[in-house]
Design an enzyme around this catalytic site. Structure first.
Site, PDB file in Angstrom:
ATOM      1  N   SER A   1       3.201  -6.575  -8.295  1.00 45.97           N
ATOM      2  CA  SER A   1       1.792  -6.899  -8.151  1.00 45.97           C
ATOM      3  C   SER A   1       1.352  -7.828  -9.286  1.00 45.97           C
ATOM      4  CB  SER A   1       0.960  -5.612  -8.105  1.00 45.97           C
ATOM      5  OG  SER A   1      -0.346  -5.871  -7.661  1.00 45.97           O
TER       6      SER A   1
ATOM      7  N   GLU B   1       4.710 -11.271  -1.144  1.00 45.98           N
ATOM      8  CA  GLU B   1       4.067 -10.091  -0.563  1.00 45.98           C
ATOM      9  C   GLU B   1       2.624 -10.081  -1.027  1.00 45.98           C
ATOM     10  OE1 GLU B   1       2.829  -7.240  -2.314  1.00 45.98           O
ATOM     11  OE2 GLU B   1       3.317  -8.092  -4.270  1.00 45.98           O
TER      12      GLU B   1
ATOM     13  N   HIS C   1       3.464  -3.554  -1.498  1.00 40.67           N
ATOM     14  CA  HIS C   1       2.684  -2.357  -1.809  1.00 40.67           C
ATOM     15  C   HIS C   1       2.932  -1.311  -0.728  1.00 40.67           C
ATOM     16  CE1 HIS C   1       0.886  -5.288  -4.473  1.00 40.67           C
ATOM     17  NE2 HIS C   1       0.232  -4.326  -5.090  1.00 40.67           N
TER      18      HIS C   1
END
Length: 303
Positions: free
Chosen positions: A103, A203, A274
């Protein structure tokens, strides 16, 4: 048994129970867990002010740990990239410390790659992956243990049926990428690696497909996508379509559009993002990428 150093370079840890569960689970696996003294600090939305978080990265680099693992992602690393101790980070990596996160940690991965050319890892975070009330995902645990044992050599997954005819053969390409939103935020900065003929993986979470397309468009117009050997899409999750407005526009629409815009193959289904099931990916490593009907295999050998 590994020495794992837990630190917080991004958002403040709000779920202290998940943090404690994560520590206990790692200890139950036989690992020694050392917690940075500012890991649970809070300054506004951050895990301490900028100076505190920069110092925490320095302590992680100086810890001598086998794994330097983030507590969580969120936001905050792009603020402190100019102040990170890159020489100390490089020394730690050369001495065997593996920096792991995802992230917001994408900013760290890309900056270290741009500044040092060394390998860091996209993988789990303490709270999200080791701290849920349910047991951690078996594949995530197995991949993490492979990293600890220095045995991880690749990742395999199954692609959608519609992709079975798309055959890919890519060799000797630098693997890079991570969270799409964070990566795009680094464009035009010294922390965006100038990777040509690489394998770019992406992502994201909480981003509607039109926003995903808009960010991909930015990479497209900047010439980044066309210079790669392949683009690999992981999991894009936790967004909500609006049928009355989207009128059929969805994530698969974006994937189809992307394929129409670039020559490099676009491979989907990578188990990363995630989501509970995530492989570990060596950012900056040379990889080979192969597909056989629906099967995909990314290999980096022993690092």
């Amino acid at each position: 048994m590994a020495h794992i150093y837990v630190f917080s370079p991004s958002s403040a840890v709000r779920d202290k129970a998940a943090f404690r569960r994560g520590v206990k689970r790692l200890q139950a696996l036989g690992h020694e867990v050392e917690i940075d003294n500012a890991a649970l600090d809070c300054h506004m939305r951050f895990a301490g002010d900028d100076a505190t978080r920069i110092a925490s990265v320095g302590r992680a680099a100086a810890s001598g740990a086998d794994i330097a693992l983030i507590s969580r992602g969120g936001y905050g690393l792009t603020r402190i990239l100019p102040g990170l101790p890159y020489k100390a980070i490089a020394k730690a990596i050369d001495s065997g410390t593996q920096f792991v996160g995802l992230s917001d940690f994408t900013a760290f991965n890309q900056a270290v790659l741009a500044k040092t050319g060394l390998i860091t890892w996209q993988g789990p975070a303490l709270g999200e992956d080791f701290g849920p009330q349910t047991e951690p995902d078996d594949i995530t645990l197995a991949c993490f243990e492979d990293l600890v044992a220095e045995q991880g050599e690749g990742a395999g997954w199954q692609r959608p049926k519609a992709e079975a005819t798309l055959q890919v053969r890519v060799t000797d390409a630098v693997l890079w990428g991570g969270n799409l939103s964070v990566l795009v935020s680094l464009l035009g900065t010294p922390y965006f690696p100038p990777i040509d003929k690489g394998v770019l993986f992406l992502e994201d979470v909480g981003e509607h497909p039109y926003r995903i397309e808009r960010m991909l468009t930015q990479l497209l117009h900047a010439g980044v996508l066309a210079r790669q050997k392949a683009v690999v899409l992981g999991q894009f999750t936790n967004f909500k379509l609006v049928p009355t407005h989207d009128k059929g526009f969805k994530l698969s629409t974006v994937v189809g559009w992307l394929r129409s815009q670039i020559k490099p193959p676009v491979v989907t289904g990578l188990p990363f993002g995630h989501v509970p099931t995530k492989v570990l990916l060596p950012v900056g490593a040379k990889v080979d990428l192969f597909t056989d009907e629906r099967d995909a295999l990314m290999v980096w050998g022993h690092i």
